[in-house]
Design a protein around this motif. Structure first.
Motif, short mmCIF file in Angstrom:
data_model
loop_
_atom_site.label_atom_id
_atom_site.label_comp_id
_atom_site.label_asym_id
_atom_site.label_seq_id
_atom_site.Cartn_x
_atom_site.Cartn_y
_atom_site.Cartn_z
N ARG A 3 0.86 -1.17 0.00
CA ARG A 3 0.00 0.00 0.00
C ARG A 3 0.90 1.22 0.00
NH1 ARG A 3 -4.73 1.19 4.35
NH2 ARG A 3 -5.14 3.30 3.67
N THR A 4 0.62 2.16 -0.87
CA THR A 4 1.44 3.35 -0.97
C THR A 4 0.78 4.51 -0.22
OG1 THR A 4 0.36 4.13 -2.98
CG2 THR A 4 2.21 2.62 -3.27
N GLU A 5 1.50 5.60 -0.06
CA GLU A 5 0.91 6.80 0.53
C GLU A 5 -0.11 7.41 -0.41
OE1 GLU A 5 3.82 9.60 1.85
OE2 GLU A 5 5.02 8.06 2.82
N GLU A 6 0.03 7.10 -1.68
CA GLU A 6 -0.81 7.67 -2.73
C GLU A 6 -2.19 6.99 -2.80
OE1 GLU A 6 0.10 8.51 -7.45
OE2 GLU A 6 1.30 7.05 -6.36
N PHE A 7 -2.19 5.67 -2.98
CA PHE A 7 -3.43 4.92 -3.18
C PHE A 7 -3.80 4.11 -1.94
CE2 PHE A 7 -1.68 5.42 -7.50
CZ PHE A 7 -2.71 6.18 -8.03
N ALA A 44 -13.20 5.42 -5.08
CA ALA A 44 -13.81 4.30 -5.80
C ALA A 44 -13.21 2.95 -5.44
CB ALA A 44 -13.69 4.52 -7.30
N TYR A 45 -11.92 2.91 -5.15
CA TYR A 45 -11.23 1.62 -5.02
C TYR A 45 -10.61 1.35 -3.65
CZ TYR A 45 -11.91 1.39 -10.00
OH TYR A 45 -12.48 1.36 -11.25
N GLU A 46 -10.81 2.23 -2.68
CA GLU A 46 -10.22 1.99 -1.36
C GLU A 46 -10.62 0.61 -0.84
OE1 GLU A 46 -9.90 3.91 3.11
OE2 GLU A 46 -11.49 4.61 1.78
N GLY A 47 -9.63 -0.15 -0.46
CA GLY A 47 -9.85 -1.46 0.12
C GLY A 47 -10.29 -2.53 -0.86
N ARG A 98 -13.33 17.68 0.19
CA ARG A 98 -11.92 18.02 0.47
C ARG A 98 -11.45 17.55 1.84
NH1 ARG A 98 -8.29 19.09 -2.92
NH2 ARG A 98 -7.30 20.36 -1.39
N ASP A 99 -12.36 17.40 2.78
CA ASP A 99 -11.94 16.96 4.11
C ASP A 99 -11.95 15.43 4.25
OD1 ASP A 99 -14.70 16.65 4.04
OD2 ASP A 99 -15.05 17.56 6.01
N SER A 100 -12.17 14.74 3.15
CA SER A 100 -12.18 13.29 3.17
C SER A 100 -10.76 12.72 3.23
CB SER A 100 -12.88 12.76 1.91
OG SER A 100 -12.74 11.36 1.80
N HIS A 101 -10.62 11.58 3.86
CA HIS A 101 -9.32 10.92 3.98
C HIS A 101 -8.80 10.40 2.64
CE1 HIS A 101 -12.01 7.47 3.95
NE2 HIS A 101 -10.96 6.73 3.62
N VAL A 102 -9.64 10.37 1.60
CA VAL A 102 -9.19 9.87 0.29
C VAL A 102 -8.25 10.84 -0.40
CG1 VAL A 102 -11.21 8.39 0.01
CG2 VAL A 102 -11.21 10.69 -1.00
N TRP A 103 -8.18 12.07 0.08
CA TRP A 103 -7.22 13.05 -0.47
C TRP A 103 -5.88 12.79 0.19
CZ3 TRP A 103 -8.15 16.99 -4.07
CH2 TRP A 103 -9.47 17.10 -4.52
N THR A 104 -5.06 11.99 -0.45
CA THR A 104 -3.76 11.61 0.13
C THR A 104 -2.61 12.46 -0.36
OG1 THR A 104 -3.47 9.96 -1.60
CG2 THR A 104 -4.46 9.21 0.48
N LEU A 105 -2.85 13.23 -1.43
CA LEU A 105 -1.83 14.13 -1.96
C LEU A 105 -2.29 15.56 -1.74
CD1 LEU A 105 -1.10 12.49 -5.46
CD2 LEU A 105 0.10 12.10 -3.29
N SER A 106 -1.34 16.46 -1.54
CA SER A 106 -1.70 17.88 -1.41
C SER A 106 -1.75 18.48 -2.81
CB SER A 106 -0.71 18.61 -0.52
OG SER A 106 0.59 18.48 -1.02
#
Length: 107
Positions: A3-7, A44-47, A98-106
């Motif tokens: 698992r990456t920091e990105e996805f 869409a694809y988390e987990g 924008r406050d969702s945890h799915v935003w992993t990149l700034s």
């Protein structure tokens, strides 16, 4: 599989490259930031249980999936490259909050 920091899903190296190409399609075709593209993919694809490359989703090019994440389905179908003419007929899918945890990149 890592698992990456990105996805927010575990991907082998081949699928990581595929998902990065998927993000590139969203950025290039629809002009969004890479951060938004990755957030849409994560939403869409988390987990998801993604197999090593080539996962079943690889039977389509990344642009196919990009259209589905950018546009809302209409009449039970989603647009994809080569299948649509005038994209103004399609309603865009809102980006994840924008406050969702799915935003992993700034931005």
């Amino acid at each position: 599989m890592t698992r990456t920091e990105e996805f927010l899903t575990e991907l082998d190296e081949g699928m990581l490259q595929y998902f990065r190409e998927f993000a590139d399609e969203l950025v290039g075709r629809f002009g969004m930031s890479r951060a938004e593209a990755v957030a849409r993919i994560n939403a869409a694809y988390e987990g998801a249980d993604i197999e090593p490359y080539p996962d079943l989703m690889c039977h389509e090019e990344p642009d196919y999936w990009a259209y589905g994440l950018y546009f809302l389905p209409k009449d039970g179908r989603s647009p994809h490259s080569g299948s649509v003419g005038d994209l103004t007929e399609w309603e865009t899918r809102p980006a994840p909050p924008r406050d969702s945890h799915v935003w992993t990149l700034s931005e």
